[in-house]
Design an enzyme around this catalytic site. Structure first.
Site, PDB file in Angstrom:
ATOM      1  N   ALA A  83     -27.538  37.823  25.145  1.00 54.82           N
ATOM      2  CA  ALA A  83     -27.467  37.840  26.776  1.00 54.82           C
ATOM      3  C   ALA A  83     -27.545  36.637  27.242  1.00 54.82           C
ATOM      4  O   ALA A  83     -26.831  36.349  28.384  1.00 54.82           O
ATOM      5  CB  ALA A  83     -28.742  38.548  27.032  1.00 54.82           C
ATOM      6  N   GLN A  84     -27.957  35.501  26.597  1.00 56.53           N
ATOM      7  CA  GLN A  84     -27.856  34.165  27.317  1.00 56.53           C
ATOM      8  C   GLN A  84     -26.578  33.577  27.362  1.00 56.53           C
ATOM      9  O   GLN A  84     -26.221  33.190  28.437  1.00 56.53           O
ATOM     10  CB  GLN A  84     -28.669  33.231  26.444  1.00 56.53           C
ATOM     11  CG  GLN A  84     -30.324  33.302  26.572  1.00 56.53           C
ATOM     12  CD  GLN A  84     -30.340  32.850  27.870  1.00 56.53           C
ATOM     13  OE1 GLN A  84     -29.993  32.219  28.660  1.00 56.53           O
ATOM     14  NE2 GLN A  84     -31.611  33.362  28.574  1.00 56.53           N
ATOM     15  N   VAL A 104     -12.944  51.758  34.440  1.00 58.76           N
ATOM     16  CA  VAL A 104     -11.703  51.043  34.497  1.00 58.76           C
ATOM     17  C   VAL A 104     -10.738  51.768  33.208  1.00 58.76           C
ATOM     18  O   VAL A 104     -11.087  51.680  32.236  1.00 58.76           O
ATOM     19  CB  VAL A 104     -11.894  49.665  34.466  1.00 58.76           C
ATOM     20  CG1 VAL A 104     -10.805  48.817  34.095  1.00 58.76           C
ATOM     21  CG2 VAL A 104     -12.640  49.345  35.578  1.00 58.76           C
ATOM     22  N   GLY A 127     -23.469  44.320  33.692  1.00 55.84           N
ATOM     23  CA  GLY A 127     -24.443  43.723  32.752  1.00 55.84           C
ATOM     24  C   GLY A 127     -24.729  42.298  33.079  1.00 55.84           C
ATOM     25  O   GLY A 127     -24.751  41.796  34.034  1.00 55.84           O
ATOM     26  N   PHE A 128     -25.437  41.717  32.263  1.00 53.08           N
ATOM     27  CA  PHE A 128     -25.862  40.226  32.411  1.00 53.08           C
ATOM     28  C   PHE A 128     -24.754  39.332  32.965  1.00 53.08           C
ATOM     29  O   PHE A 128     -25.046  38.510  33.793  1.00 53.08           O
ATOM     30  CB  PHE A 128     -26.288  39.830  30.960  1.00 53.08           C
ATOM     31  CG  PHE A 128     -27.489  40.253  30.558  1.00 53.08           C
ATOM     32  CD1 PHE A 128     -28.866  39.995  31.253  1.00 53.08           C
ATOM     33  CD2 PHE A 128     -27.597  41.156  29.548  1.00 53.08           C
ATOM     34  CE1 PHE A 128     -29.980  40.875  30.891  1.00 53.08           C
ATOM     35  CE2 PHE A 128     -28.602  41.724  28.955  1.00 53.08           C
ATOM     36  CZ  PHE A 128     -30.175  41.599  29.346  1.00 53.08           C
ATOM     37  N   GLY A 129     -23.718  39.325  32.318  1.00 50.42           N
ATOM     38  CA  GLY A 129     -22.461  38.453  32.845  1.00 50.42           C
ATOM     39  C   GLY A 129     -21.981  38.818  34.247  1.00 50.42           C
ATOM     40  O   GLY A 129     -21.717  37.894  35.173  1.00 50.42           O
ATOM     41  N   ASP A 131     -19.896  39.568  25.921  1.00 50.83           N
ATOM     42  CA  ASP A 131     -19.642  40.150  24.624  1.00 50.83           C
ATOM     43  C   ASP A 131     -17.938  40.311  24.466  1.00 50.83           C
ATOM     44  O   ASP A 131     -17.590  40.424  23.442  1.00 50.83           O
ATOM     45  CB  ASP A 131     -20.381  41.338  24.334  1.00 50.83           C
ATOM     46  CG  ASP A 131     -21.874  40.842  24.126  1.00 50.83           C
ATOM     47  OD1 ASP A 131     -22.085  39.712  23.969  1.00 50.83           O
ATOM     48  OD2 ASP A 131     -22.701  42.156  24.157  1.00 50.83           O
ATOM     49  N   GLY A 173     -17.928  45.388  34.977  1.00 51.97           N
ATOM     50  CA  GLY A 173     -19.363  45.439  34.409  1.00 51.97           C
ATOM     51  C   GLY A 173     -20.436  44.769  35.161  1.00 51.97           C
ATOM     52  O   GLY A 173     -20.239  43.713  35.744  1.00 51.97           O
ATOM     53  N   GLU A 188     -35.863  45.631  14.686  1.00 52.10           N
ATOM     54  CA  GLU A 188     -36.877  46.231  15.529  1.00 52.10           C
ATOM     55  C   GLU A 188     -37.027  47.642  15.502  1.00 52.10           C
ATOM     56  O   GLU A 188     -38.142  48.314  15.782  1.00 52.10           O
ATOM     57  CB  GLU A 188     -36.440  45.883  17.117  1.00 52.10           C
ATOM     58  CG  GLU A 188     -36.663  44.378  17.374  1.00 52.10           C
ATOM     59  CD  GLU A 188     -35.770  43.820  18.469  1.00 52.10           C
ATOM     60  OE1 GLU A 188     -36.089  42.584  18.885  1.00 52.10           O
ATOM     61  OE2 GLU A 188     -34.863  44.309  18.765  1.00 52.10           O
TER      62      GLU A 188
END
Length: 469
Positions: A325-326, A79, A13-15, A314, A11, A176
């Site tokens: 995200a944090q 994967v 992403g953020f992590g 997540d 992944g 949003e």
């Protein structure tokens, strides 16, 4: 010569990105494997769907994000399995070839996907969610195509159906999206059409909880509710979507009665579940995932107490941490530093502790809510705080300036949306399928046989010129 410690991160992403960066100075070889070539800034994905931002500003190439990190390589692959006994990640390359990634440490950061709460077969084809660039593009096609269809429609009832949008879920994403569709209908599109009144657009925001933005402070919930109502959004709380088809949605209200609402567009923003890889890994380790399909981790983010497998973001569950995200960013950094310290012979760090920097959501131009460090902000102040934070978390100064320019152009100067390109084929697709299911529902190469000869990837190079030929 002894082989260096191999870290495979699933992944980008953020992590995953933060884990890789935390390993930059470690004596390891890092491989990031992802089914896309970009690092997606998901908090601004809805602005791609609304035609405000081009996708490139919020989705820089993973290779460029880690380009200066000499011990990190990137593999474009999907994967499919994890061999925990032999420590190998098994993936499929774009040409359907098998890719085997041996690891000494595995970091699972594969994120989440949509959750329809057991109604996947019924809802997925009619109510797309928004987790990928493809999803956002598809939603953009779907939203804009409905106005084109309404412009051509002669039946008033059918015209109204084309101009009805139902958003299921009033969390930040739902709020949003509702705000952006309202601005499109009332600010951007009225001057573009001759045979429809775009301000008559009906926007339904459906939420099963008693209020919009359930995790937020009550004051911010009320402000958001009032602002959206003034923008023309019809908010229904304590209301569930129970059925839908190509041209309608059935909802159950707080009194238990059901109502069929004619509409051509449904957008799902009600829930997420962990990546299917969580179930794959859990099955291999003999443990259970939670109701949202997330794999449980220990205080150090390890899976099942193993020192070779970690999960962040997540895809994991720990102490009821929110799926934001944090959390992924902080856990990625934590695991990267943990592995670096362990290989250097340092004592184990204390358990992971999440530092909550606050939450925010934007409703529209000069309208946002934010709570951070005990402060609650609304309106212009909240909007400026939201803009500053999101600009700073974008990757690269070019993307930051590009996003700022796009915002000023779209919301301040032109009151327009610069990225509203659709085609006949795209409009035809969404017209025949409601909004349709997300394009990403059917993945490339499903049920395609995998050749016997695997490709090994354990060094710093993904392929050679000979491989490419």
């Amino acid at each position: 010569m002894a082989q260096r410690h191999r870290v495979v991160i699933v992944g980008g992403g953020f992590g995953g990105i933060n884990a890789a960066k935390a390993l930059a100075k470690a004596n390891v070889d890092v491989t990031i494997v992802d089914r896309t070539n970009h690092h997606l800034f998901q908090p601004l994905l809805y602005q791609v769907a609304a035609g405000i931002l081009p996708e490139g500003l919020i989705a820089p190439a993973i290779r460029s994000v880690v380009g200066d990190q000499r011990n990190c390589q990137v593999a474009l692959a999907e994967v499919q399995d994890i061999d925990v006994e032999n420590r190998v990640v098994i993936a499929r390359e774009p040409d359907t070839g098998e890719l085997r990634l041996p690891y000494d440490t595995l970091v699972l950061a594969a994120g989440a996907t949509h959750s329809y709460f057991g109604n996947e077969e019924k809802f997925a084809q009619y109510a797309p969610g928004m987790k990928t660039i493809e999803d956002a593009r598809y939603l953009r096609d779907g939203i804009l195509a409905k106005y084109e269809m309404a412009e051509l429609e002669t039946d008033p009832a059918e015209k109204k159906r084309w101009l009805t949008f139902a958003i299921i879920g009033a969390g930040p994403t739902g709020v949003e999206l509702a705000g952006q569709i309202a601005e499109l209908a009332h600010v951007v599109l009225p001057r573009d059409y001759r045979h429809i009144d775009t301000t008559s657009t009906r926007i339904l925001l459906l939420e099963g909880a008693p209020a919009v933005l359930p995790p937020f402070d009550e004051k911010l919930q009320k402000w958001t509710h009032d602002k959206l109502t003034k923008m023309g959004v019809e908010i229904r709380t304590n209301t569930l979507a129970v059925d839908m088809d190509r041209s309608s949605i059935t909802v159950k209200g707080p009194d238990g009665s059901e109502e069929i609402i004619p509409c051509r567009t449904r957008i799902w923003a009600a829930g997420v579940q962990g990546s299917p890889l969580a179930r794959v890994l859990a099955g291999k380790l003999g443990i259970d995932v939670d109701r949202a399909g997330r794999i449980p981790v220990g205080p150090d983010c390890s899976v099942n107490g193993r020192s070779d497998i970690y999960a962040v973001g997540d895809i994991m569950t720990l102490d009821k941490l929110p799926g934001v995200a944090q959390v992924a960013m902080q856990q990625g950094k934590y695991v990267g530093k943990l592995v670096t310290g362990r290989l250097a012979g340092q004592p184990a760090p204390p358990p992971f502790k999440y530092f909550d920097k606050g939450s925010m959501a934007t409703i529209g131009y000069k309208a946002a809510v934010a709570e951070s460090f005990g402060m609650k902000m609304t309106g212009v102040i909240g909007f400026l705080a939201w803009g500053f934070i999101h600009i700073m978390y974008l990757v690269g100064w070019g993307n930051r300036f590009g996003a700022l320019y796009s915002w000023l152009r779209a919301m301040v100067f032109s009151k327009n949306r610069g990225h509203r390109i659709i085609t006949f084929d795209g409009a035809e697709n969404v017209a025949h399928r409601g909004v349709g299911g997300p394009i990403s529902k059917q993945r490339l190469g499903d049920n395609v046989p995998v050749p016997d000869a695997p490709t090994e990837l354990s060094g710093m190079r993904v392929s050679t010129p000979d491989d490419a030929s």
